[in-house]
Design an enzyme around this catalytic site. Structure first.
Site, short mmCIF file in Angstrom:
data_model
loop_
_atom_site.label_atom_id
_atom_site.label_comp_id
_atom_site.label_asym_id
_atom_site.label_seq_id
_atom_site.Cartn_x
_atom_site.Cartn_y
_atom_site.Cartn_z
N ASP A 191 -2.89 -18.00 0.25
CA ASP A 191 -3.80 -18.63 -0.77
C ASP A 191 -4.36 -19.94 0.01
O ASP A 191 -5.80 -19.89 -0.09
CB ASP A 191 -3.16 -18.86 -1.90
N ASP A 208 -12.31 -9.21 3.86
CA ASP A 208 -13.49 -9.16 3.32
C ASP A 208 -13.94 -10.64 3.21
O ASP A 208 -15.43 -10.86 3.03
CB ASP A 208 -13.39 -8.58 1.96
N ASP A 245 -6.32 -7.28 3.77
CA ASP A 245 -7.49 -6.59 2.94
C ASP A 245 -8.49 -7.67 2.39
O ASP A 245 -9.72 -7.49 2.66
CB ASP A 245 -6.88 -5.45 2.00
N LYS A 305 3.23 -15.21 1.77
CA LYS A 305 3.53 -16.16 0.53
C LYS A 305 4.99 -16.06 0.81
O LYS A 305 5.85 -15.81 -0.26
CB LYS A 305 3.15 -15.49 -0.78
N TYR A 335 0.85 -1.34 0.09
CA TYR A 335 -0.09 -0.17 -0.04
C TYR A 335 0.89 1.28 0.00
O TYR A 335 0.52 2.52 -0.39
CB TYR A 335 -0.88 -0.11 1.20
C1 IPM Z 1 -10.50 -1.65 3.94
C2 IPM Z 1 -10.80 -0.74 2.34
C3 IPM Z 1 -9.52 0.26 2.22
C4 IPM Z 1 -8.36 -0.59 1.89
C5 IPM Z 1 -9.80 1.26 1.16
C6 IPM Z 1 -11.14 1.83 1.24
C7 IPM Z 1 -8.54 2.29 0.77
O1 IPM Z 1 -10.97 -1.66 1.37
O2 IPM Z 1 -10.36 -0.85 4.93
O3 IPM Z 1 -10.34 -2.61 3.72
O4 IPM Z 1 -8.21 -0.88 0.92
O5 IPM Z 1 -7.42 -0.77 2.86
MG MG Z 2 -10.97 -3.74 2.11
#
Ligand code: IPM
Ligand code: MG
Length: 368
Positions: free
Chosen positions: A225, A253, A249, A192, A142
């Site tokens: 993975d 999710d 990240d 990884k 990032y």
């Molecule tokens: C998260 C989001 C952020 C990230 C974005 C909005 C920059 O997806 O907090 O998971 O990628 O970290």
């Molecule tokens: Mg995210």
């Protein structure tokens, strides 16, 4: 100690709507539990860009550094898709994370019993799930340099750099081990190491920190993975997962969806302790700004409300009050209250964002 201070940054899309419900909860704690906060408000993301031409004004950044905790809603929206990269709404959030040095991002994925049917996975796979993803938040791909889009001969090349120092890995590993000691005492580290040097270093440093300081905690390693696959196959094998910024990240999710809805997941981003002993801290729901439903009273405020519960626990040493708020949310879900993201059962009419807030306040009252 003086009255603790909160900076509220509602942001864009559904951010202001869900944050409005959090404000009511904050007021409830002031009125009913004598827990007063000094609250200020400011802009972040697209709303800050609209006013100042930047997604985070320097004054807002300075304020964020001074308060005891920042509460953030969400940033972004289609209106800002064509902005230059440097002023996109997300840059505001990334600047907060970087300059406050919030290296440990705690993303709990907990499946409330009442919602076990909402997961895309089978009920027995997710019922009772309670895992914590600790995502490194201030380094890795990032932020790594060099980065950019350059010209090489006749074509463009996109470049990002994955870069981790030993100390960056060690400090987030410590956060994960500390949390594990208060939970089921297990950490799984994901990288990884089979293809990335940064992954090899990650594994080495996590192992060293473990041996030197946390050998009482059970540690395992997984390629990220395979970790993603195991998260979908049998997530209850995990307690704390520690991983880098990008893998975290993605994995968070995926973990969020195990719980039924992205509208349920809170997060805490923590840094080093400040002079008053509290960690630098920002709390935000994992979900985004959901522009498609913004302004319609459909959004689920629970992720944002549970983020405030994390603030009570991690910034203000109010674990019992955090438990109370989480129990109120659980009660309301058990009573069958559902926002539109949680529909699927026959004959259930969705409640609005503020009706969900009403119900949670009612459950808080009933807890006294
Ligand atoms: C998260 C989001 C952020 C990230 C974005 C909005 C920059 O997806 O907090 O998971 O990628 O970290
Ligand atoms: Mg995210």
């Amino acid at each position: 100690m003086s009255t603790p201070s909160l900076l509220i940054l509602p942001g864009d899309g559904i951010g202001p709507e869900v944050m409005a419900e959090v404000s009511r909860i904050i007021d409830w704690y002031g009125d009913k539990r004598g827990l007063k906060f000094e609250v200020s408000h400011d802009l972040v993301g697209g709303s800050a860009y609209d006013k100042h031409g930047t997604p985070l004004h320097d004054d807002t950044m300075a304020k964020a550094q001074e308060v005891d905790a920042v509460l953030l809603g969400a940033v972004g929206g289609p209106k800002y898709d064509n902005l230059d990269f440097s002023v996109k709404p997300e840059r505001g959030l990334l600047r907060l994370r970087k300059e406050m040095d919030l290296f440990a991002n705690l993303r709990p994925a907990q499946c409330f019993d009442a919602l076990a049917d909402f997961s895309s996975l089978k009920k027995d796979v997710v019922a009772g799930l309670d895992i914590m993803i600790v995502r490194e938040l201030t380094s890795g791909i990032y932020f790594g340099e060099p980065r950019g889009i350059i010209k090489e001969g006749n074509e463009r090349v996109g470049i990002n750099t994955q870069r981790y120092t030993e100390s960056e890995i060690a400090r987030v590993a410590r956060s994960a081990f500390e949390l594990a000691r208060k939970r089921s005492n297990k950490v799984c580290s994901m990288e990884k190491a089979n293809v990335m040097e940064s992954g090899i270093l990650w594994r080495d440093v996590v192992t060293e920190v473990h041996q030197a300081e946390y050998s009482d905690v059970e540690l395992s390693h997984m390629y990220a993975d395979a970790g993603a696959m195991q998260l979908c196959r049998w997530p209850k094998q995990f307690d704390v997962i520690v991983t880098d910024n990008l893998f975290g990240d993605l994995l968070s999710d995926a973990a969020a969806m195990l719980t039924g809805s992205l509208g349920m997941l809170p997060s805490a981003s923590l840094g080093a302790p400040m002079a008053n002993g509290r960690p630098k801290a920002l709390y935000e729901p994992v979900h985004g700004s959901a522009p498609d439903i913004a302004g319609q009273g459909k959004a689920n405020p629970i992720a944002c409300i549970l983020s405030f519960a994390m603030a009570l626990r991690y910034s203000f040493d109010q674990g019992d009050e955090a438990d109370r708020l989480e129990a109120a949310v659980e009660q309301v879900l058990a009573d069958g209250k559902r926002t539109a993201d949680l529909l699927g059962e026959e004959g259930v009419t969705p409640v609005s964002t503020s009706e969900m807030g009403d119900a949670i306040l009612g459950a808080l009252d009933a807890s006294l």
